[in-house]
Design an enzyme around this catalytic site. Structure first.
Site, PDB file in Angstrom:
ATOM      1  N   GLU A  56       0.996  -1.286  -0.179  1.00  0.00           N
ATOM      2  CA  GLU A  56      -0.158  -0.048  -0.034  1.00  0.00           C
ATOM      3  C   GLU A  56       0.653   1.119   0.071  1.00  0.00           C
ATOM      4  O   GLU A  56       0.366   2.281  -0.567  1.00  0.00           O
ATOM      5  CB  GLU A  56      -1.058   0.031   1.076  1.00  0.00           C
ATOM      6  CG  GLU A  56      -2.040  -1.094   1.160  1.00  0.00           C
ATOM      7  CD  GLU A  56      -2.859  -0.907  -0.020  1.00  0.00           C
ATOM      8  OE1 GLU A  56      -3.033   0.174  -0.910  1.00  0.00           O
ATOM      9  OE2 GLU A  56      -3.533  -1.912  -0.483  1.00  0.00           O
ATOM     10  N   TYR A 139      -6.465   6.745   3.698  1.00  0.00           N
ATOM     11  CA  TYR A 139      -6.427   5.708   2.751  1.00  0.00           C
ATOM     12  C   TYR A 139      -5.806   4.450   2.990  1.00  0.00           C
ATOM     13  O   TYR A 139      -6.463   3.218   3.144  1.00  0.00           O
ATOM     14  CB  TYR A 139      -5.858   6.191   1.503  1.00  0.00           C
ATOM     15  CG  TYR A 139      -5.715   4.924   0.507  1.00  0.00           C
ATOM     16  CD1 TYR A 139      -6.970   4.182  -0.155  1.00  0.00           C
ATOM     17  CD2 TYR A 139      -4.503   4.245   0.336  1.00  0.00           C
ATOM     18  CE1 TYR A 139      -6.575   2.947  -0.662  1.00  0.00           C
ATOM     19  CE2 TYR A 139      -4.352   3.292  -0.408  1.00  0.00           C
ATOM     20  CZ  TYR A 139      -5.500   2.434  -0.947  1.00  0.00           C
ATOM     21  OH  TYR A 139      -5.170   1.189  -1.464  1.00  0.00           O
ATOM     22  N   ASP A 157      -9.266   5.786  -2.548  1.00  0.00           N
ATOM     23  CA  ASP A 157      -8.307   6.064  -3.063  1.00  0.00           C
ATOM     24  C   ASP A 157      -8.734   6.817  -4.328  1.00  0.00           C
ATOM     25  O   ASP A 157     -10.003   7.156  -4.393  1.00  0.00           O
ATOM     26  CB  ASP A 157      -7.382   4.881  -3.446  1.00  0.00           C
ATOM     27  CG  ASP A 157      -7.864   4.152  -4.460  1.00  0.00           C
ATOM     28  OD1 ASP A 157      -9.027   4.277  -4.847  1.00  0.00           O
ATOM     29  OD2 ASP A 157      -7.126   3.503  -5.338  1.00  0.00           O
TER      30      ASP A 157
END
Length: 396
Positions: A56, A139, A157
């Site tokens: 991520e 996020y 996102d």
DNA sequence: AATACGTGGGC
DNA sequence: TGCCCAAGTAT
């Protein structure tokens, strides 16, 4: 129609949301599609929070195809959070070389140590705790909490905002931070209780493969029946996104200095700001040199002809700031342009030599075959490439 | 809230 | 070629 009143979120935007039945149908369509068409990615092989976390961070503002090789290498090099925490800053930065947004690497390293200090080496599983870690914002916290720990939290996102803006024809600028909570709230209502992580990932895959920014194919969407922008043929108007301002132009000299042992002078950049802690040839901003009244330097960047006059200033600058006396090796000037997201470097590179033996502050003398030990930003790789081509050329 | 912060790919 | 885009965060 049930209405999400975003006023409760200190925002006056209202959105017509679907009925519970419709939401369940939407979830089924979406998850059935995801089960069959999800992208096979290295970080989806299991639900290891460490792997998901690393992926991520790498995926922030970075495309999947770019990330994959970096991710695989990173996992070999730092297979556990302990290996990452024990590594040196330099090692972590080197693993990030070429990926961009280098503060991510520094923050990742710090966060690994935070997890060991505060959570006995186990990633926290809540949306709020995750955000106390360096480099993890709303996020990424939502992504980790939902994907690794099956918590019902949105992971919003750019893909998700684009998808949701089209599904509901939401004309809010997705670049404005204040609008984030609107999308967050809508997505929360869409999440399946049992599979929140898969819902988030399905929305992202949908945005990445079908409801794309350009050449979108909403007719192929598994949830086209729920897509207001498809039904109204308005998808090209969504999402609303502010235009980025033009990057600022900055002119620099790159001073390639070779000593009598054939080593080159490399300089480590400051540990904050642009390309923090990365290595480059000494870069001198035009403004750092004494400007001639006729604006001759600016002219130089266009003409790249006779640099004799400007070189005298560069020579003085290097003597004063690096305590080395340089000589112009030849009059070949390389012109390199490098584009960042927010600025452009116009670089003139010159070849010089020195008989100096001192090592200036934040610098090292290094043979070309040892360059691989340093973390170089793309612009430095570009400079070396130009230099290499020149050397090959002059051999003939 | 607005800006700084990289890079490579697509058209 | 120039511009937009891509799984954002820190300040």
């Amino acid at each position: 129609m049930k209405i999400i009143d975003i006023k409760t979120l200190k925002n006056e935007y209202k959105i017509d949301i679907w009925t519970s039945t419709q939401i369940r149908q939407f979830q089924k369509q979406l998850l059935d599609w995801y089960d069959e068409h999800q992208r096979l990615l290295p970080w989806r092989e299991n639900k290891d929070p460490y792997r998901i976390w690393i992926s991520e961070i790498m995926l922030q503002q970075t495309q999947v195809d770019t990330v994959i090789p970096y991710f695989n290498h990173f996992m070999e090099k730092f297979p556990s959070i302990y290996k990452l925490a024990e590594a040196s800053k330099e090692e972590v930065l080197k693993a990030w070389e070429g990926l961009g947004y280098y503060s991510r690497a520094a923050n990742l390293h710090i966060a690994a140590q935070q997890v060991i200090e505060n959570y006995e080496g186990k990633m926290p599983n809540s949306f709020d705790e995750l955000q106390t870690l360096k480099g993890i914002g709303p996020y990424t916290a939502g992504a980790i909490a939902s994907m690794a720990f099956n918590q019902k939290v949105p992971a919003v996102d750019g893909n998700v905002m684009r998808v949701v803006s089209r599904l509901f024809e939401i004309d809010l600028d997705i670049k404005r931070p204040k609008n984030f909570k609107v999308f967050f709230s809508v997505v929360y209502h869409l999440l399946d209780e049992k599979r929140p992580g898969d819902c988030n990932q399905a929305l992202m895959d949908l945005g990445a493969t079908i409801m794309t920014p350009k050449a979108s194919r909403p007719d192929l969407s598994p949830v086209k029946a729920f897509d207001a922008s498809y039904l109204n043929e308005s998808w090209e108007h969504y999402p609303v996104v502010a235009k980025a301002k033009a990057p600022k132009l900055i002119r620099k000299w790159a001073i390639v200095v070779k000593n009598e042992d054939g080593q080159y002078l490399l300089e480590k950049r400051p540990d904050n700001g642009l390309l923090a802690n990365m290595w480059t040839f000494p870069l001198v901003a035009e403004n750092d040199l004494q400007k001639s009244k006729d604006g001759k330097i600016a002219k130089m960047f266009n003409d790249t002809l006779d640099i004799t006059d400007e070189f005298e200033k560069i020579k003085a600058f290097m003597l004063e700031n690096y305590s080395i006396n340089i000589h112009l090796e030849n009059d070949i000037v390389h012109h390199v342009r490098h584009i960042f997201s927010h600025l452009v470097w116009e670089i003139l590179m010159i070849n010089t030599t020195t008989n100096a033996t001192n090592t200036p502050q934040n610098c090292e003398w290094t043979a070309a075959d040892k360059f691989g030990q340093y973390a170089f930003p793309a612009v430095q790789t570009k400079l070396i490439q130009a230099l290499t081509e020149h050397i090959q050329t002059t051999l003939f």
